[in-house]
Design a protein around this motif. Structure first.
Motif, PDB file in Angstrom:
ATOM      1  N   LYS A 200       0.844  -1.202   0.000  1.00  0.00           N
ATOM      2  CA  LYS A 200       0.000   0.000   0.000  1.00  0.00           C
ATOM      3  C   LYS A 200       0.877   1.249   0.000  1.00  0.00           C
ATOM      4  CE  LYS A 200      -3.492  -2.519   2.470  1.00  0.00           C
ATOM      5  NZ  LYS A 200      -3.500  -3.163   3.801  1.00  0.00           N
TER       6      LYS A 200
ATOM      7  N   TYR B  72       0.762   3.922   1.645  1.00  0.00           N
ATOM      8  CA  TYR B  72       1.168   4.453   2.951  1.00  0.00           C
ATOM      9  C   TYR B  72       2.262   3.612   3.590  1.00  0.00           C
ATOM     10  CZ  TYR B  72      -1.963   1.010   5.169  1.00  0.00           C
ATOM     11  OH  TYR B  72      -2.587  -0.146   5.578  1.00  0.00           O
ATOM     12  N   GLN B  73       2.414   2.371   3.134  1.00  0.00           N
ATOM     13  CA  GLN B  73       3.513   1.568   3.670  1.00  0.00           C
ATOM     14  C   GLN B  73       4.862   2.114   3.203  1.00  0.00           C
ATOM     15  OE1 GLN B  73       1.897  -2.392   2.522  1.00  0.00           O
ATOM     16  NE2 GLN B  73       1.748  -2.787   4.717  1.00  0.00           N
TER      17      GLN B  73
ATOM     18  N   GLU C  77       5.339   5.319   2.741  1.00  0.00           N
ATOM     19  CA  GLU C  77       5.493   6.463   3.651  1.00  0.00           C
ATOM     20  C   GLU C  77       6.043   6.006   4.996  1.00  0.00           C
ATOM     21  OE1 GLU C  77       1.792   8.476   4.504  1.00  0.00           O
ATOM     22  OE2 GLU C  77       2.770  10.019   5.703  1.00  0.00           O
ATOM     23  N   SER C  78       5.459   4.937   5.523  1.00  0.00           N
ATOM     24  CA  SER C  78       5.877   4.446   6.837  1.00  0.00           C
ATOM     25  C   SER C  78       7.351   4.046   6.833  1.00  0.00           C
ATOM     26  CB  SER C  78       4.991   3.266   7.243  1.00  0.00           C
ATOM     27  OG  SER C  78       5.314   2.821   8.540  1.00  0.00           O
TER      28      SER C  78
ATOM     29  N   GLY D  69      -1.644  12.792  -0.983  1.00  0.00           N
ATOM     30  CA  GLY D  69      -1.114  12.330   0.303  1.00  0.00           C
ATOM     31  C   GLY D  69      -1.743  12.983   1.511  1.00  0.00           C
ATOM     32  N   HIS D  70      -2.494  14.060   1.316  1.00  0.00           N
ATOM     33  CA  HIS D  70      -3.161  14.742   2.430  1.00  0.00           C
ATOM     34  C   HIS D  70      -4.352  13.918   2.915  1.00  0.00           C
ATOM     35  CE1 HIS D  70      -6.268  16.186  -0.427  1.00  0.00           C
ATOM     36  NE2 HIS D  70      -5.253  16.128  -1.279  1.00  0.00           N
ATOM     37  N   ALA D  71      -5.032  14.431   3.956  1.00  0.00           N
ATOM     38  CA  ALA D  71      -6.069  13.643   4.628  1.00  0.00           C
ATOM     39  C   ALA D  71      -7.192  13.201   3.692  1.00  0.00           C
ATOM     40  CB  ALA D  71      -6.648  14.430   5.807  1.00  0.00           C
ATOM     41  N   ALA D  72      -7.485  13.983   2.659  1.00  0.00           N
ATOM     42  CA  ALA D  72      -8.581  13.624   1.767  1.00  0.00           C
ATOM     43  C   ALA D  72      -8.111  12.740   0.600  1.00  0.00           C
ATOM     44  CB  ALA D  72      -9.256  14.896   1.229  1.00  0.00           C
TER      45      ALA D  72
ATOM     46  N   PRO E  22      -5.289  10.078   1.148  1.00  0.00           N
ATOM     47  CA  PRO E  22      -4.257   9.693   2.121  1.00  0.00           C
ATOM     48  C   PRO E  22      -3.376   8.499   1.750  1.00  0.00           C
ATOM     49  CG  PRO E  22      -6.388   8.885   2.837  1.00  0.00           C
ATOM     50  CD  PRO E  22      -6.605   9.542   1.498  1.00  0.00           C
ATOM     51  N   ASN E  23      -2.775   8.486   0.603  1.00  0.00           N
ATOM     52  CA  ASN E  23      -1.806   7.435   0.270  1.00  0.00           C
ATOM     53  C   ASN E  23      -2.382   6.037   0.528  1.00  0.00           C
ATOM     54  OD1 ASN E  23       0.165   9.398  -0.296  1.00  0.00           O
ATOM     55  ND2 ASN E  23       0.996   9.362   1.778  1.00  0.00           N
ATOM     56  N   ASP E  24      -3.607   5.795   0.071  1.00  0.00           N
ATOM     57  CA  ASP E  24      -4.242   4.533   0.456  1.00  0.00           C
ATOM     58  C   ASP E  24      -4.510   3.562  -0.693  1.00  0.00           C
ATOM     59  OD1 ASP E  24      -6.238   6.029  -0.665  1.00  0.00           O
ATOM     60  OD2 ASP E  24      -7.656   5.816   0.995  1.00  0.00           O
TER      61      ASP E  24
END
Ligand code: MN
Ligand code: MN
Lengths: 505, 505
Positions: free
Chosen positions: B221, B223-224, B226-227, B260-263, B265-267
């Protein structure tokens, strides 16, 4: 069972029915309240969602996190929305910002209104610039339409929530007093859907704590423990936010209750012989966790470390097994204090009569914070002091974030601690009323000990309680896990199953 | 050379002389300005540091990050301070909050005033409640003491910095216009000590990008990624803050410039065949980095991917080798556009005359953002539009965050991009003036391509430029690294050394 994969978990789907049922619960409570006070059953609840914030004068945008009351009712992750509930019909309405065309270039697809309606399962969606007209049209009462706005005190921060603001609000009657206590009280009692998210936040955070524990050793920096925790919960749990800034305190720092902030930024190097106190919890889809593990950096408890650790663990365990509906949280705080003081007497740190110590509030010299707090969308979830519940005034007790009796459905942290804080102990050892209790020579041995805190998130059930946190707690469990042993344990004879968690083998 | 350790770096010591010399630079500039305008050489510069913020009405404290101008002059990591510089004597003064006794219990040791004096290398330290008296006593001029306060426009956010406020300010004359442009101009030119921090932020972020690249594959994913980046830069670089929210865009998302912002979100889940565009940079001791890597998720460029990627890479490389003092940044933007358009012509995506395309601003249809921006304590560091420099009005160019000529000591990002954005291309293909340039059938092939951005942080040197970013850029380098090859490369025949970085073998 321990496996080669770093996680046995993956982020669950979040059903939006959760927020639908939160809205229904508010509607039911509000109707009951209006009916009981013989008020007309119409009007509109209106909340304003959070806005993105920039840092100081720059265009640096802070990662947006929705305001908690708005998140509770609508589950909306985007900034800039309003939400309404029509009391007469039960219909819910979202108002989304009308975005400029170049939003599509810079920020992403401009979601059409039906997207919000479908995703958040509301009855209707409009643009924010249509609020006045839509609410006026919707209103079924007589005279000026009535808006129930959110305004009330947060008893942890002493700040007030900001009622919705919009152009044209003068066309409405506004009620600023009714909504806040009723909505806050809804949040105190968790539904099964909410509990599932809090449980997942606990599961992934528990697993991350174990992962961190295993990698802890002398020479590592405190912030590296934080980094490992954040990574595990985001990488495998999809938790982009933490419930609060990680507290990774080792050695003397573990006596600083809120260590880890910018002025004390988890920057010590771990030393052999230190205790570590790690207070870290991830948030999943708004719902949080709040977990503290304390353990020796080198993986082996000394007798002094065992003494203090077991004093706190006894308090933690006895409180959890005593908890049930009807029990007073203030009594639980005193119970924890008493167990800790008794252990300190057994350990020769204190001398004298336990009841005399309780009268002198000696417990607060070792545990200056409250025993625990409600947990939910906020780490310090609101509702601790509704009208009629008074905050105690005594040392220690006055720090309690609630003084209520427990009721089924509450989730509350149980976090007894025992700290050696010079700023408290030195005056107490000099005080005429309390000096006699201290075996000063032995207290001196603990001068740089720091402190121990053990914190679990506990659900109050119909007949007792359920510990939602699943980390090694007994000293031998911690030592085994730090030595590479499996977690969850293979045998059922551990505290892990006793506290109500299900063993995953 | 690639080794079994995940990092070859560790966080360097930060010399406070950096901020001492920042203050001296301001003092020199200010004295020169006052002297040039025949104004008296006395008065006090006064800045107010940032304060901790709570989230909405709760007691949830956001992790504090110092205000950037204050950080520049004083390097202070704690909230709630003020800082002054006496123009007549050059002396610097910090004012720290007088903390309540129970701060020691909850937040940590109450640092004595000499701590601040020593750590931040200032001449004097007092409490904030002593500001009025100290500044009055310090002032060497006649009449009311004169304060130079910070007030001015941030040309990226269009917000104004907030001048210092304190009780008793009416006892002073205040000058709101002099300080901001002079201090901002100081920040534009980086000292060697500043450059060392920006270089470290670049080094650890470059290494993290490579680490992420190696672990990228279908099924992961966004966001992974990003993590992993956040973890690498915090764990091994001690970077608690990022310069900005990570943009981890894959597939179509890579055409969303600020994804990448909250709306958003890198998902998304990475798919075989997707391009990834990862714009991520860590901040070290206030100084930032801003790096974008684009590469195929599966580790092998297709011919279409190579076409677009190399178009952007050519622009990136030619701009960097052309950069030197005296060169106009607007010209560099046009140069990048031209190179990209030429490649699109070669690739049959566009047809026609390049100069005609430039007249129609066709480049802005593929690269709607500016070529780059100053980088320092802010990601979009201020100073791009001082008095006398006008913002261009044409599409694309109007997004430039500076239109200045390059000067030695500037650090600026070079971040050309080429995106397939429906919201821009569809109208351009329908527009009478521009439709003729498009080979619509081929453009159609790129409909879900997303985009490519390549971003490095570049220092303008006396005779040219130095690329501070050290990541694989050539397609074969990326493919080799993603296949497990070493980075930095073993051979010197790579773009890595050509751009001015030193090979570490
Ligand atoms: Mn807690
Ligand atoms: Mn950039």
């Amino acid at each position: 069972m321990a496996s080669s994969s770093p996680s046995s978990l993956s982020p669950p789907e979040v059903p939006m029915e959760l927020h639908v049922s939160n809205r229904q619960k508010l509607l039911d409570s509000l109707l009951r309240h209006l009916s009981d006070s013989a008020r007309p059953l119409h009007g509109l609840v209106l909340l304003q969602g959070g806005e993105e914030q920039t840092r100081y004068c720059t265009d640096h945008i802070e990662l947006f996190r929705q305001e908690s009351y708005f998140a509770y009712l609508f589950g909306v992750r985007e900034p800039g929305l309003y939400g309404a509930i029509d009391i007469a019909t039960g219909k819910s309405i979202l108002f989304a910002p009308r975005l400029p065309a170049d939003y599509a270039v810079w920020m992403g697809e401009i979601k059409p209104l039906p997207y919000f309606q479908e995703r958040y399962m509301v009855s209707m969606v409009y643009y924010t610039d249509e609020i006045v007209q839509v609410l006026v049209d919707q209103y079924k009462g007589f005279g000026k339409p009535l808006l129930f706005l959110l305004h009330g005190l947060n008893t942890d921060s002493n700040n007030f929530s900001k009622p919705a603001e919009f152009e044209g609000i003068e066309k409405f009657e506004t009620d600023l007093t009714t909504l806040h206590p009723i909505l806050t009280e809804c949040r105190v009692f968790k539904s099964d859907l909410e509990l599932a998210l809090i449980q997942f936040a606990n599961d992934i955070s528990s697993e991350a704590h174990v992962e961190v524990m295993r990698k802890t050793k002398a020479g590592v920096k405190e912030y590296q423990l934080e980094s490992m925790f954040l990574h595990h919960t985001y990488m495998y749990g999809g938790c982009r936010h933490c419930s609060y800034t990680c507290i990774c305190a080792t050695g003397e720092n573990s006596a600083v209750l809120h260590y880890g902030h910018a002025a004390a930024p988890n920057d010590k190097i771990l030393e052999d012989g230190d205790m570590a106190l790690l207070d870290m919890g991830a948030e999943y889809s708004f719902y949080g966790s709040d977990i503290t593990c304390s353990f020796p950096v080198n993986g082996k408890f000394t007798s002094d470390q065992s003494l203090i650790y077991n004093a706190v663990l006894d308090a933690h365990n006895v409180v959890i097994t005593t908890m049930k509906p009807g029990v007073s949280w203030v009594d639980m705080h005193r119970l924890a204090e008493k167990i800790i003081l008794e252990s300190l007497i057994k350990g020769n740190i204190l001398v004298g009569n336990i009841d005399d110590m309780m009268v002198e509030r000696l417990g607060a010299m070792f545990m200056p914070h409250g025993l625990g707090h409600f947990l939910g969308i906020d780490t310090h979830d609101p509702g601790g002091y509704p009208k009629g519940v008074e905050r105690p005034k005594e040392p220690g007790l006055k720090s309690l974030r609630t003084a209520r009796q427990l009721q089924e459905g509450m989730v509350i942290t149980v976090e007894p601690g025992c700290y050696f804080i010079d700023a408290l102990l030195v005056p107490a050892m000099e005080n005429a009323n309390t000096s006699k209790f201290f075996n000063c020579e032995i207290v001196d041995r603990f001068k740089n000990f720091g402190g121990v805190r053990i914190e679990s998130d506990v659900l109050v059930t119909a007949n007792g309680s359920k510990n939602m946190t699943k980390v090694p707690r007994e000293t031998w469990e911690i030592e085994a896990v730090m030595a590479g042993g499996p977690w969850p344990p293979l045998s059922k004879a551990s505290s892990y199953t006793e506290n109500g968690g299900e063993a995953k083998i």
